[in-house]
Motif scaffolding. Structure first.
Motif, PDB file in Angstrom:
ATOM      1  N   GLN A 150      65.494 102.261  -7.288  1.00 44.96           N
ATOM      2  CA  GLN A 150      66.930 102.625  -7.369  1.00 44.96           C
ATOM      3  C   GLN A 150      67.638 101.440  -8.047  1.00 44.96           C
ATOM      4  OE1 GLN A 150      69.516 102.290  -3.988  1.00 44.96           O
ATOM      5  NE2 GLN A 150      67.691 101.424  -2.637  1.00 44.96           N
ATOM      6  N   MET A 176      72.734 107.107  -4.002  1.00 44.71           N
ATOM      7  CA  MET A 176      72.573 106.448  -2.885  1.00 44.71           C
ATOM      8  C   MET A 176      73.901 105.366  -2.775  1.00 44.71           C
ATOM      9  SD  MET A 176      69.650 106.630  -1.911  1.00 44.71           S
ATOM     10  CE  MET A 176      69.403 105.371  -0.816  1.00 44.71           C
TER      11      MET A 176
ATOM     12  N   LEU B 368      65.176  99.997   0.758  1.00 39.17           N
ATOM     13  CA  LEU B 368      65.951  99.731   1.785  1.00 39.17           C
ATOM     14  C   LEU B 368      67.289 100.101   1.723  1.00 39.17           C
ATOM     15  CD1 LEU B 368      64.118  97.496   4.185  1.00 39.17           C
ATOM     16  CD2 LEU B 368      63.783  99.863   4.155  1.00 39.17           C
ATOM     17  N   HIS B 369      67.846  99.563   0.168  1.00 37.44           N
ATOM     18  CA  HIS B 369      69.271  99.455  -0.261  1.00 37.44           C
ATOM     19  C   HIS B 369      69.876 100.719   0.152  1.00 37.44           C
ATOM     20  CE1 HIS B 369      72.631  97.302  -1.959  1.00 37.44           C
ATOM     21  NE2 HIS B 369      72.963  98.357  -2.308  1.00 37.44           N
ATOM     22  N   ASN B 370      71.109 100.867   0.986  1.00 39.98           N
ATOM     23  CA  ASN B 370      71.877 101.892   1.421  1.00 39.98           C
ATOM     24  C   ASN B 370      71.147 103.072   2.008  1.00 39.98           C
ATOM     25  OD1 ASN B 370      74.216 100.813   0.284  1.00 39.98           O
ATOM     26  ND2 ASN B 370      74.353 101.697  -1.664  1.00 39.98           N
ATOM     27  N   THR B 371      69.815 102.733   2.653  1.00 44.32           N
ATOM     28  CA  THR B 371      69.436 103.749   3.434  1.00 44.32           C
ATOM     29  C   THR B 371      70.002 103.108   5.063  1.00 44.32           C
ATOM     30  OG1 THR B 371      67.585 102.074   4.196  1.00 44.32           O
ATOM     31  CG2 THR B 371      67.371 103.663   2.468  1.00 44.32           C
ATOM     32  N   PRO B 438      69.245 108.049   3.636  1.00 42.96           N
ATOM     33  CA  PRO B 438      70.247 107.181   3.078  1.00 42.96           C
ATOM     34  C   PRO B 438      71.543 107.202   4.100  1.00 42.96           C
ATOM     35  CG  PRO B 438      70.009 109.352   2.021  1.00 42.96           C
ATOM     36  CD  PRO B 438      69.189 109.337   2.960  1.00 42.96           C
ATOM     37  N   ARG B 439      72.191 106.068   3.803  1.00 43.07           N
ATOM     38  CA  ARG B 439      73.463 105.836   4.726  1.00 43.07           C
ATOM     39  C   ARG B 439      74.740 106.615   4.057  1.00 43.07           C
ATOM     40  NH1 ARG B 439      75.886  99.657   3.875  1.00 43.07           N
ATOM     41  NH2 ARG B 439      77.125 100.309   5.585  1.00 43.07           N
TER      42      ARG B 439
END
Lengths: 193, 494
Positions: A150, A176, B368-371, B438-439
């Motif tokens: 990402q 995201m 993992l970013h923004n999950t 995702p968050r």
């Protein structure tokens, strides 16, 4: 080993590391609580704890330095000498993706692209990612639901992401970064052939 | 640790202010938990919220929690310092309380009625483009936050000024006199920690105020535009520090009060001084890890983000956590509710901190970013760290200095229900994060990739069930807390 497998390993590694860390922490808490059934002179107790602390301090520093040394060589950022086989232009717009093969020659607002794009497998692809309005994030999932890579899509900036798809198939683009009302439906598709 | 001569009347007045803060927290906190419950229920497709409503709830939950947790953490420090170390102005104390309260109510109006739904971080330029809410609600929310920021700034400056006067110079508050030869007055650890927590707090509120004023200006003059990368840096500088500062305020009480239970002094020494001064330095720069996925950010800042985040683990664990171990180990102490909550709070901080450390590794962050891994780790050190510190402190405050040493079976039953519910709830977040959910998604129905939709939806339902357990635990703890408060009131009738 494909880049997806490496990433899978990294995500699982995050889970395994955290679980291991949590088990150690809980074990220490249980040990410390159970130790209070016996009394020991405070200076003797402190001395014992601080001698462990000295070893812990050097051990932790070593682990962190090794961790930094290894992980800072695995950065997702473009290398100075990176060469792309193909370029794909990506523009995030509330609430869809404009994607097209080749360099973008217009501004993000005027840029014409589609929610789906076809790219070749086993080629080093250069994704040039930006936004026409607010912040988005260009997340790519494979068909198994693994978040492969990402980068953020920020207005006024081009974020350059290099990625190679080793396996042909369907990949899914998911926004995201929270970008407003229908953010959760801002999705696209990448066909890898 | 008390070094202050203070009359019973003055002490009661300060206690009254502390209890007003505490009761306000006890009213607001479960309401904000319920907003979180609705979010998880919506993500689990158990209820159907309008998207705007979902994100308005998310905004209020985030900003409200950050605000109320910092407020009560600061109010706790205020109470301890004003009754044990140096006099603080009650007028300033009430000014902070009422201004924060007005700000909080305005924020609730802006989000829950006005549907301001830009998230706690209102990532620039989101409030100005494609917004589903009216401009006035952005303005009300920004003014509300500015009001709270002003109140906290006034409170912090007053507290630091009073401490500086008491200890004869600002650098003495940072413990620098311990690094020089010669005699010096002992510095209570809570003073050192309060200083290290609150100075970055000042930087954070100033950054937040600058940012919010820029937002306000643009609502009045839409032709204005600011650099989104600069705004993002300001936003996370503010947000990251606020969370850290809140945590350290709670740690301050643990340092101050734990010795009453272990009967061991928790002294400031050179190691503690070096450690907390290093912490001061690390928290100011670690925020950069929030911008790892902004590839346009200068590369050196990404390196600094990871290095400083990693290094922050050293003083936090080697000094503070080992410090509490040295306090407790073979101390023959009674595990009444305050030390239990303090130790479990430290545990939550350690586990959440570990998960955070994993995520601050850039190579892992890309997956993992923004999950939901991100809310997983910060909920761990907020809910199982800060909130436990707060409840420990509230039991201390409500029970009185003698009552806190009693058994308190009801309070502990509530505590265990709360802890089990919270760790179950957190586990669902962690599992979701590993599975790429995702968050900040109202629901997962739009995601076609693999099993993400099903996993995210199912885990959200399980998480909601654990939130009911959290609420039940809260209810039992409230029962115990108010029983203690009313009994004390009868006895002392203030």
């Amino acid at each position: 080993m494909s880049s997806i497998t490496i990433l899978m390993t990294l995500q699982n590694l995050a889970g395994v590391l955290t679980l291991a860390g949590a088990i150690i922490v809980v074990a220490v808490v249980i040990f410390v609580i159970s130790s209070t059934s016996k009394e020991e002179d405070k200076d003797a107790a402190k001395h014992k704890v601080y001698s462990v602390r000295t070893r812990y301090f050097f051990g932790l520093c070593l682990v962190l330095i090794v961790g930094l040394f290894i992980s800072l060589r695995l950065l997702p950022y473009p290398r100075a000498n990176a060469v792309a086989d193909e370029t794909v232009s990506i523009v995030g717009v509330q609430w869809f993706w404009k994607m097209a093969n080749g360099e973008r020659t217009t501004g993000p607002l005027e840029f014409v692209g589609s929610n789906e794009v076809t790219v070749p497998a086993k080629k080093n692809l250069k994704f040039v990612v930006t936004s026409a309005d607010v912040n988005h994030s260009f997340g790519i999932y494979n068909s198994k639901g693994v978040l492969v890579t990402q980068t953020q899509a920020m207005p006024q900036y081009n974020n350059v992401l290099y990625h190679q798809f080793d396996e042909p198939g369907e990949y899914y683009v998911v926004c995201m970064e929270y970008c407003g009302q229908t953010h959760s439906y801002m999705v696209g598709k990448i066909h890898v052939q | 640790m008390s070094t202050l001569e203070i009359s019973q009347v003055e002490k009661k007045k300060e206690r009254k202010l502390a209890i007003i803060w505490a009761v306000t927290f006890l009213i607001v906190f479960p309401l904000l938990v319920i907003l979180g419950l609705y979010m998880r229920l919506n993500q689990g497709k158990v209820v159907e919220l309008d998207y705007t409503k979902f994100y308005a709830f998310m905004t209020m939950h985030g900003l409200g929690m950050a605000g109320v947790l910092f407020s009560v953490a600061f109010a706790g420090l205020w109470y301890l310092i004003s009754t044990r170390i140096t006099r603080l102005s009650l007028g300033v104390g009430y000014f902070v309380y009422f201004t924060v309260l007005i700000g909080f109510l305005a924020l609730a109006y802006g989000t829950l009625i006005g549907n301001f739904a830009a998230g706690w971080y209102m990532l620039y330029p989101l409030p100005f483009k494609g917004a589903s809410w009216a401009t006035w609600s952005t303005q009300v929310s920004a003014v509300a936050l500015i009001l709270m920021g002003i109140a906290w700034l006034v409170g912090i400056l007053h507290l630091l000024y009073a401490l500086t006067k008491r200890y004869g110079g600002f650098f003495n508050l940072l413990g620098w006199q311990y690094l020089r030869k010669g005699d010096h007055e002992k510095l209570p650890s809570v003073v050192l920690i309060a200083t290290v927590a609150l100075i970055p707090g000042i930087f954070a509120f100033l950054a937040g105020a600058v940012m919010l004023i820029m937002y306000l200006l643009q609502t009045f003059e839409p032709s204005l535009a600011f650099n989104p990368l600069l705004m993002k840096n300001l936003t996370f500088f503010f947000g990251h520090m606020l969370v850290n500062v809140t945590l350290y305020c709670g740690v301050g009480w643990v340092y101050a009060l734990m010795p009453e239970f272990t009967k061991r002094e928790w002294k400031v020494d050179k190691v503690v001084v070096y450690s907390w001064n290093a912490t001061f330095f690390f928290i100011v720069f670690a925020y950069l890890h929030h911008l790892y996925m902004d590839f346009a950010q200068p590369r050196s800042m990404q390196y600094i983000g990871q290095i400083f985040s990693y290094m922050s683990a050293v003083p936090a664990t080697a000094v503070t956590m080992f410090g509490i171990i040295a306090q407790v180990y073979h101390s023959k102490m009674k595990w009444s509710i305050f030390p239990l909550m303090s130790l479990f709070g430290m545990m939550g901080w350690a586990i959440g901190g570990f998960a955070a450390l994993v995520d601050t590794t850039i190579a892992i962050n890309v997956g993992l970013h923004n999950t939901l891994w991100v809310p997983a780790h910060f909920h761990t050190y907020m809910l199982m760290g800060v909130v436990l510190f707060i409840f420990g402190y509230l039991f201390y405050l409500f029970s009185g200095e003698e009552g806190i040493h009693l058994k308190n079976v009801t309070g502990k039953a509530g505590f265990w229900l709360f802890v089990i519910g919270a760790y179950g709830f957190l586990l669902m977040f962690y599992l979701s994060g590993i599975n790429g959910v995702p968050r900040r998604f109202a629901d997962y129905q739009g995601i076609e990739a693999g099993h993400v939709k099903e996993t995210g939806t199912q885990l959200a339902r399980y998480a909601a069930m654990f939130i009911y357990l959290i609420l039940l635990g809260l209810l039992v703890m409230y029962w115990s807390l108010f029983a203690k408060l009313t009994r004390r009131q009868k006895a002392s009738a203030w």
